[in-house]
Design a protein around this motif. Structure first.
Motif, PDB file in Angstrom:
ATOM      1  N   LYS A 289       0.825  -1.209   0.000  1.00  0.00           N
ATOM      2  CA  LYS A 289       0.000   0.000   0.000  1.00  0.00           C
ATOM      3  C   LYS A 289       0.859   1.260   0.000  1.00  0.00           C
ATOM      4  N   LEU A 290       1.915   1.235   0.787  1.00  0.00           N
ATOM      5  CA  LEU A 290       2.761   2.423   0.879  1.00  0.00           C
ATOM      6  C   LEU A 290       3.515   2.679  -0.419  1.00  0.00           C
ATOM      7  N   MET A 291       3.883   1.630  -1.134  1.00  0.00           N
ATOM      8  CA  MET A 291       4.544   1.827  -2.414  1.00  0.00           C
ATOM      9  C   MET A 291       3.609   2.522  -3.404  1.00  0.00           C
ATOM     10  N   THR A 292       2.319   2.141  -3.402  1.00  0.00           N
ATOM     11  CA  THR A 292       1.340   2.824  -4.258  1.00  0.00           C
ATOM     12  C   THR A 292       1.227   4.293  -3.883  1.00  0.00           C
ATOM     13  N   GLU A 293       1.155   4.571  -2.599  1.00  0.00           N
ATOM     14  CA  GLU A 293       1.079   5.961  -2.155  1.00  0.00           C
ATOM     15  C   GLU A 293       2.361   6.721  -2.476  1.00  0.00           C
TER      16      GLU A 293
ATOM     17  N   GLU B 244       5.068  10.895  -5.697  1.00  0.00           N
ATOM     18  CA  GLU B 244       6.117  11.330  -6.630  1.00  0.00           C
ATOM     19  C   GLU B 244       5.520  11.905  -7.911  1.00  0.00           C
ATOM     20  N   GLU B 245       4.508  11.244  -8.446  1.00  0.00           N
ATOM     21  CA  GLU B 245       3.873  11.758  -9.655  1.00  0.00           C
ATOM     22  C   GLU B 245       3.169  13.083  -9.397  1.00  0.00           C
ATOM     23  N   ASN B 246       2.518  13.188  -8.259  1.00  0.00           N
ATOM     24  CA  ASN B 246       1.841  14.444  -7.918  1.00  0.00           C
ATOM     25  C   ASN B 246       2.839  15.581  -7.779  1.00  0.00           C
TER      26      ASN B 246
ATOM     27  N   MET C 227       5.255  20.547  -9.762  1.00  0.00           N
ATOM     28  CA  MET C 227       6.461  21.299 -10.092  1.00  0.00           C
ATOM     29  C   MET C 227       6.483  21.707 -11.568  1.00  0.00           C
ATOM     30  N   GLU C 228       5.963  20.861 -12.437  1.00  0.00           N
ATOM     31  CA  GLU C 228       5.916  21.199 -13.861  1.00  0.00           C
ATOM     32  C   GLU C 228       4.949  22.355 -14.115  1.00  0.00           C
ATOM     33  N   ASP C 229       3.778  22.307 -13.447  1.00  0.00           N
ATOM     34  CA  ASP C 229       2.814  23.397 -13.622  1.00  0.00           C
ATOM     35  C   ASP C 229       3.358  24.705 -13.077  1.00  0.00           C
ATOM     36  N   VAL C 230       3.974  24.632 -11.912  1.00  0.00           N
ATOM     37  CA  VAL C 230       4.523  25.854 -11.313  1.00  0.00           C
ATOM     38  C   VAL C 230       5.662  26.401 -12.167  1.00  0.00           C
ATOM     39  N   LYS C 231       6.469  25.536 -12.719  1.00  0.00           N
ATOM     40  CA  LYS C 231       7.565  25.985 -13.575  1.00  0.00           C
ATOM     41  C   LYS C 231       7.039  26.672 -14.831  1.00  0.00           C
TER      42      LYS C 231
ATOM     43  N   ALA D   6       2.544  19.131  -1.474  1.00  0.00           N
ATOM     44  CA  ALA D   6       3.057  18.056  -2.328  1.00  0.00           C
ATOM     45  C   ALA D   6       4.443  17.611  -1.882  1.00  0.00           C
ATOM     46  N   VAL D   7       5.299  18.568  -1.521  1.00  0.00           N
ATOM     47  CA  VAL D   7       6.656  18.220  -1.071  1.00  0.00           C
ATOM     48  C   VAL D   7       6.607  17.469   0.251  1.00  0.00           C
ATOM     49  N   GLN D   8       5.742  17.915   1.160  1.00  0.00           N
ATOM     50  CA  GLN D   8       5.667  17.257   2.461  1.00  0.00           C
ATOM     51  C   GLN D   8       5.101  15.846   2.342  1.00  0.00           C
ATOM     52  N   ARG D   9       4.116  15.684   1.468  1.00  0.00           N
ATOM     53  CA  ARG D   9       3.584  14.338   1.255  1.00  0.00           C
ATOM     54  C   ARG D   9       4.641  13.414   0.648  1.00  0.00           C
ATOM     55  N   HIS D  10       5.417  13.945  -0.281  1.00  0.00           N
ATOM     56  CA  HIS D  10       6.492  13.149  -0.880  1.00  0.00           C
ATOM     57  C   HIS D  10       7.540  12.771   0.161  1.00  0.00           C
TER      58      HIS D  10
END
Length: 652
Positions: free
Chosen positions: A235-239, A244-246, A251-255, A281-285
């Motif tokens: 489960k944690l690997m899926t999260e 990472e994708e999020n 980061m791509e949108d902000v850039k 997003a960074v904290q979740r990652h």
């Protein structure tokens, strides 16, 4: 000792709350106001729990003094009535000896103390923390904009609550023909808050009373614990992949936006604010990365335990030993032999004994919650224990029994608060991985759950006169709550019969009905016999194997590099020592030439020239020599040492 126990407990509770906040929060990155509000909320809630036993012992002592005063007055009245009749002898009775408890708190301190603690916690849970949550979630770019958004959201939220409360209040006042005063309104407000808290309290308590003993029992079953760890890994690997994708998408949108709006654009300040606020997003990652490493260590340890159980040497061997040198505890106390006996033999039995003890406590709590309204006879087990100790005025036993009981209730409720997870909206993650919103939400929950929890505990031990209907002195805590008889249908109905629902909740938790329902809805849960669970366990086992091989390769590479560095450093020191000895001999030779003749000087210079041939040339360019094996020339001189130095790398 008056007041010393209170001061000591205040200090202990403060450091306990600070320790928990340090474990779940991040002092370096999170806002000071968020940390302060959460610390204050946790501190006040824990303080209420720790001070309640002192309030009980002080109340019992005050009740003893009051009974003696009443008896003295009654005896004086009887003697005065019998004085007219000379044939009747005066009545004399020895009053009870009231021993002051060691933790006695003087009169007048506890009522003020409870008022400050209670109303501060209510201010935090209903006003300050919700405002701070709205302020943190606001998308405005200025402080005034955030404050405005927070005020509007809270006005709508509490305006709805106030409208419902006023409507119900008018209905109750008209139906029951109540004459409302300011004291009555305050009592109704306290009753409404405690009713909401009791509703949530029973739900959490019904889950914790079953799940906590069962979790310790399952922890003693090594195979099931390892399977659940594999399930968590899948489960944690899926999260982790989703995080990472999020993060990449954000980061791509902000850039893209940052490159579109240049530095001289009027909206550039807003873009800079957005760049600073890409925190979620960074904290979740980061949280998933930290949790993944912790889960890997746990899985590796459980697999090591499984391997060491069949060891004939009775010494625990780790797959990945710590790179740090062992401390004195590992050398003398927690040796590999002691670790083997603890991990492979004693640990499971200690967990099973603890699970049985907690199960007995849970059964006592369920029985007492269903029977605490009965005073004749007394059916509540905890009330029986307290009354037996009250007869002998054994205040130490009274305080210990109260503390153990209320601590177990709080552990069942608070551990459930720390375990539950509402998607990514609310999640308390250890190792400094909890976000600010979840910290504030937990503080708000604690402040709403603790007052009804303490009232329920006082009712279970028959120290709440409103529920037990006994003619005795109230505790200082119940005195600030006011008379619950203002709303008799709540005091005599909801507060007594609603806790009986805990039986149904315990049965539902025992059969894992909630887990099965979530699993049917698509939320992956660990269910014993289920195809989806088996697939996730197999997937997690393969992930752990892959990570083990990866870590093993990393460890092997590090060991080879460490061996190479040690070998190279030894050879470098040997060649460096040789060169230093040559230079020292040159200095000695140069210094001794001043006292000899001219012939001796020529011989010294010729020896010096010969010795200098052993030293690496100063105009060394790094080019390879013409011959791979430089030997001594016909004249007895060494041409170069480049080839011998190049042989250092032959084994690499």
């Amino acid at each position: 000792m008056s007041g010393v126990a209170l001061a000591v407990e205040v200090v202990v509770v403060f450091f306990l709350a600070l320790f928990l906040l340090h474990r779940y929060g991040d002092f370096r990155k999170q806002y000071r106001m968020v940390l302060f509000a959460t610390l204050l909320a946790w501190f006040l809630c824990f303080l209420i729990v720790f001070i309640i036993p002192l309030d009980v012992s002080t109340t019992i002592y005050n009740q003893c003094k009051t009974d003696n005063q009443v008896h003295q007055v009654a005896i004086k009245t009887i003697n005065h009535d019998n004085s007219s009749n000379s044939s009747v002898f005066p009545t004399q009775r020895v009053p009870k000896t009231c021993q002051k408890p060691w933790s006695y708190i003087p009169d007048g301190i506890l009522p003020v103390f409870w008022r400050v603690v209670y109303w501060t916690s209510q201010f935090l849970t209903w006003l300050l923390i919700p405002f701070m949550q709205s302020y943190a979630r606001s998308g405005a770019f200025s402080i005034s904009g955030k404050i405005k958004t927070a005020l509007i959201e809270n006005a709508i939220y509490y305006g709805t609550y106030l409208l419902i409360f006023c409507s119900l209040l008018i209905y109750v006042a008209v139906t029951l023909k109540l004459h409302l005063t300011w004291s009555g309104l305050r009592t109704i407000g306290i009753t409404a808050a405690n009713t909401w808290g009791l509703f949530l309290l029973v739900l959490l308590l019904g889950y914790g009373l079953v799940e906590i003993p069962r979790s310790y029992w399952r922890a003693s079953c090594h195979g099931q614990l390892l399977a659940k760890t594999y399930f968590k890994a899948a489960k944690l690997m899926t999260e982790k992949v989703d995080a990472e994708e999020n993060l990449e998408d954000v980061m791509e949108d902000v850039k893209t936006v940052s490159e579109t709006i240049k530095y001289n654009h009027p909206l550039r300040k807003c873009i800079d604010t957005i760049l600073k606020k890409v925190i979620y997003a960074v904290q979740r990652h980061n949280r998933t990365q930290v949790q993944w490493q912790i889960l890997l260590d746990e899985a590796f340890h459980l697999e090591d335990v499984a391997k060491n159980e069949t060891s004939s040497t009775h010494k625990f061997v780790h797959s990945f030993p710590s790179a740090e040198p062992p401390g004195w505890m590992s050398k003398y106390l927690y040796t590999p032999t002691v670790e083997w006996y603890w991990e492979c033999v004693l640990r499971r039995w200690c967990y099973r004994v603890l699970a049985v003890v907690l199960c007995a406590f849970s059964a006592a709590v369920v029985w007492s919650e269903c029977t605490f309204f009965s005073t004749q006879p007394v059916l509540s087990l905890f009330a029986v224990f307290i009354q037996l100790a009250e007869r002998d005025y054994n205040y130490v036993y009274i305080e210990m029994a109260c503390f153990v009981t209320i601590f177990f209730l709080c552990y069942c409720v608070y551990s459930t608060v720390f375990r539950i997870r509402v998607f990514n909206y609310y999640y308390l993650a250890p190792h400094h991985q909890t976000d600010a919103y979840s910290l504030q939400f937990s503080g708000m929950l604690f402040c709403r759950l603790t007052p009804p929890l303490c009232l329920n505990f006082l009712g279970v031990i028959h120290m709440d006169c409103t529920i037990s209907h006994q003619n005795r002195q109230q505790t200082a805590y119940t005195s600030i709550m006011g008379s619950m008889q203002v709303l008799s249908f709540i005091a005599n109905g909801f507060y007594i019969y609603y806790p009986m629902l805990i039986v149904l909740l315990c049965i539902a938790t025992y059969f894992s009905l909630g887990t099965r329902c979530l699993n049917l809805l698509g939320f992956q849960q660990f269910v014993g016999e289920n195809d989806l669970t088996s697939d996730l366990v197999d997937e997690g086992r393969e992930l752990i194997r892959r990570e083990r091989r990866k870590r093993q390769r990393t460890e092997d590479g590090e060991s080879r590099r460490r061996e190479w560095r040690e070998r190279y450093s030894e050879q470098r020191e040997r060649y460096g020592g040789r060169n230093r000895s040559v230079y020292s001999e040159l200095k000695e030779t140069d210094g001794s030439g001043t006292d000899t003749g001219r012939a001796q000087s020529r011989r010294d210079r010729s020896d010096k020239a010969e010795l200098l041939q052993d030293v690496e040339p100063l105009d060394f360019t790094g080019e390879e020599p013409l011959e791979t094996d430089n030997r001594r020339s016909a004249g007895g001189h060494y041409l170069s040492t480049s080839a011998s130095r190049a042989r250092i790398f032959d084994d690499v």
